[in-house]
Design an enzyme around this catalytic site. Structure first.
Site, mmCIF file in Angstrom:
data_model
loop_
_atom_site.group_PDB
_atom_site.id
_atom_site.type_symbol
_atom_site.label_atom_id
_atom_site.label_comp_id
_atom_site.label_asym_id
_atom_site.label_seq_id
_atom_site.Cartn_x
_atom_site.Cartn_y
_atom_site.Cartn_z
ATOM 1 N N ARG A 53 0.824 -1.218 0.000
ATOM 2 C CA ARG A 53 0.000 0.000 0.000
ATOM 3 C C ARG A 53 0.856 1.265 0.000
ATOM 4 O O ARG A 53 0.358 2.349 -0.301
ATOM 5 C CB ARG A 53 -0.961 0.011 1.197
ATOM 6 C CG ARG A 53 -1.793 1.290 1.286
ATOM 7 C CD ARG A 53 -2.878 1.264 2.362
ATOM 8 N NE ARG A 53 -2.500 0.574 3.567
ATOM 9 C CZ ARG A 53 -1.725 1.074 4.523
ATOM 10 N NH1 ARG A 53 -1.241 2.292 4.422
ATOM 11 N NH2 ARG A 53 -1.418 0.349 5.586
ATOM 12 N N TYR A 98 -14.177 18.108 -15.899
ATOM 13 C CA TYR A 98 -14.559 16.700 -15.947
ATOM 14 C C TYR A 98 -15.615 16.427 -14.861
ATOM 15 O O TYR A 98 -15.477 16.894 -13.724
ATOM 16 C CB TYR A 98 -13.300 15.847 -15.717
ATOM 17 C CG TYR A 98 -13.596 14.378 -15.580
ATOM 18 C CD1 TYR A 98 -13.936 13.623 -16.700
ATOM 19 C CD2 TYR A 98 -13.551 13.742 -14.346
ATOM 20 C CE1 TYR A 98 -14.229 12.274 -16.580
ATOM 21 C CE2 TYR A 98 -13.835 12.398 -14.224
ATOM 22 C CZ TYR A 98 -14.177 11.668 -15.346
ATOM 23 O OH TYR A 98 -14.471 10.331 -15.222
ATOM 24 N N ASP A 118 -5.245 19.057 -15.078
ATOM 25 C CA ASP A 118 -5.599 17.702 -15.518
ATOM 26 C C ASP A 118 -5.243 17.617 -16.997
ATOM 27 O O ASP A 118 -5.849 18.298 -17.830
ATOM 28 C CB ASP A 118 -7.096 17.485 -15.262
ATOM 29 C CG ASP A 118 -7.575 16.094 -15.678
ATOM 30 O OD1 ASP A 118 -6.930 15.477 -16.538
ATOM 31 O OD2 ASP A 118 -8.615 15.654 -15.148
ATOM 32 N N LYS A 152 -6.965 6.266 -19.455
ATOM 33 C CA LYS A 152 -7.228 6.737 -20.809
ATOM 34 C C LYS A 152 -5.996 6.523 -21.705
ATOM 35 O O LYS A 152 -5.552 5.414 -21.832
ATOM 36 C CB LYS A 152 -7.663 8.203 -20.751
ATOM 37 C CG LYS A 152 -8.680 8.505 -19.633
ATOM 38 C CD LYS A 152 -10.039 7.854 -19.827
ATOM 39 C CE LYS A 152 -10.952 7.969 -18.609
ATOM 40 N NZ LYS A 152 -11.152 9.311 -18.080
HETATM 41 C C1 LIG Z 1 -11.536 9.832 -16.922
HETATM 42 C C2 LIG Z 1 -11.081 11.155 -16.456
HETATM 43 C C3 LIG Z 1 -10.789 11.388 -15.106
HETATM 44 C C4 LIG Z 1 -10.998 10.351 -14.038
HETATM 45 O O1 LIG Z 1 -10.208 9.231 -14.238
HETATM 46 P P1 LIG Z 1 -10.586 7.770 -13.694
HETATM 47 O O2 LIG Z 1 -9.382 6.971 -14.054
HETATM 48 O O3 LIG Z 1 -11.856 7.339 -14.367
HETATM 49 O O4 LIG Z 1 -10.776 7.896 -12.213
HETATM 50 C C5 LIG Z 1 -10.334 12.648 -14.748
HETATM 51 N N1 LIG Z 1 -10.179 13.636 -15.653
HETATM 52 C C6 LIG Z 1 -10.446 13.442 -16.959
HETATM 53 C C7 LIG Z 1 -10.237 14.571 -17.911
HETATM 54 C C8 LIG Z 1 -10.900 12.204 -17.409
HETATM 55 O O5 LIG Z 1 -11.187 12.037 -18.706
#
Ligand SMILES: *Cc1c(COP(=O)(O)O)cnc(C)c1O
Length: 385
Positions: free
Chosen positions: A51, A105, A177, A202
């Site tokens: 962890r 998001y 982000d 992603k």
């Molecule tokens: C998918 C996404 C997230 C969150 O990511 P997870 O892996 O689903 O928790 C945050 N910001 C953006 C721009 C995203 O496309």
């Protein structure tokens, strides 16, 4: 060869890899062990335990991610939201205030409006393309400013240099982000952002088969976030670490291919009679094309477009096309598309959606690794009579 002069593609393959190689293995194996020989570590956070984010799989990823983002340090987490929530819960303490770009998001918007207020953390949403408005929203207790490289779903590009300058003038932590761009398109740490967040679910992993996240940036902040993640428990499992590490090796070839295909798809859509508007930062018609061209190496795999026939025309196209799959998420090998008005922004009222430019017929498309010719032929058939 000096590390910093090495190109992104080479770093993706070699940075962070343990030397000497473990057991001579050319590919770092998965360390499916929850604990390791205790070697007298005096700080709890250094104890080798699953962890505490310090297995060989975690360490390799931290080195690779920091190198490819041009940042001092990195930390992987169990999801993108684990990265975002842990970073915000480290930077902000009870009573603090955050400036955030509007149209974030959905998961992040929900966290800022639904969860953080319970902990005494408040947010003011600002128009990130209008720097004059940030000053007015600033308070003595404002600690950070939070933006996204490309907004969802319209792919707008904020005045990112001004965000960095504004944060430094006002002693704020700058957070971004970068999920929709990935470091192949843009590396915010090189522009001066303190904290970069990636949903590795992603493009970073790119195969649509795990959830993962990363926080990248200033070493002092990453160390504090690591200590918080150690307690909050949003640690990435070693097997997911292994898959992310494998996915990262092809990040550049994937995203460059997806960017090339997305530009071709966007150009095709823009010329099609059935299409009202197309938003792709690589198109000259995009409102912030010049800024995107100056900041980004390539424009990414996301395209948004609106059909003249609205929602009904979009649904007709979805049912007639054979290649794109109707699904949320993005950045994988399969082309995905979705109507954000119904699947992503259903928590906004129709008026809020209209104000944000998210029409009922708007389609968000994540261009995959199919041949662009085949995607365009499929789109042509689906949009045809
Ligand atoms: C998918 C996404 C997230 C969150 O990511 P997870 O892996 O689903 O928790 C945050 N910001 C953006 C721009 C995203 O496309």
């Amino acid at each position: 060869m000096h590390r910093d002069e090495t190109s992104l593609e080479t770093k993706l393959i070699h940075a962070g890899e343990p030397r000497p190689r473990v057991g001579g293995a050319v590919v770092l194996p998965v360390f499916q062990s929850s604990t390791y020989d205790y070697a007298g570590q005096m700080d709890y956070h250094d104890v080798p335990y699953i962890r505490l984010n310090n297995s060989p799989n975690h360490r390799a990823l931290h080195g690779k991610l920091a190198a490819i983002e041009g940042a001092e340090a990195a930390l992987v987490t169990a999801s993108g939201m684990a990265a975002i929530s842990s970073a915000l819960l480290t930077v902000l303490s009870a009573g603090d205030h955050l400036l955030a770009q509007d149209g974030l998001y959905g998961g992040t918007h929900g966290l800022l409006t639904g969860d953080l207020p319970d902990l005494g953390l408040t947010t003011t949403f600002v128009n990130a393309r209008d720097p004059a408005s940030w000053e007015r929203a600033l308070r003595p207790e404002t600690k950070a400013i939070y933006v996204e490289t490309l907004t969802n779903p319209l792919l707008q590009v904020a005045n990112l240099e001004s965000v960095v300058a504004f944060a430094s003038t006002n002693g704020l932590v700058s957070m971004i982000d970068n999920t929709f761009a990935s470091p192949v398109c843009f590396r915010p740490a090189e522009l001066g952002f303190d904290i970069v967040l990636e949903s590795c679910t992603k493009f970073m992993n790119g195969h649509g088969d795990i959830a993962a996240g990363a926080v990248v940036g200033r070493a002092d902040l990453i160390d504090r976030i690591k200590r918080r993640v150690d307690h909050l428990g949003g640690t990435l499992d070693p097997h997911a670490c292994f898959l992310l590490h494998r996915g990262l090796k092809t990040l550049s070839v994937r995203v460059r291919q997806q960017s090339d295909s997305a530009l071709r798809v966007a150009t095709f859509l823009e010329s099609h009679d059935a299409v009202e508007t197309v938003s792709y930062p690589g198109l000259a018609s995009h409102a912030q094309h010049a800024r995107a061209a100056a900041l980004f190496d390539t424009f990414g795999g996301m395209v948004a477009f609106e059909l003249r026939g609205g929602a009904a025309a979009a649904e007709r196209m979805f049912s007639r096309a054979e290649l794109p799959i109707v699904a949320v998420s993005l950045g994988g090998t399969e082309t995905l598309w979705i109507r954000p008005a119904v699947a992503i922004h259903q928590n906004l009222s129709p008026e809020e959606r209209a104000r944000s430019g998210i029409g009922d017929g708007l389609v968000r498309m994540s261009v995959g690794l199919e041949a662009a010719d085949d995607l365009i032929a499929d789109l042509g058939r689906a949009l045809g009579p």
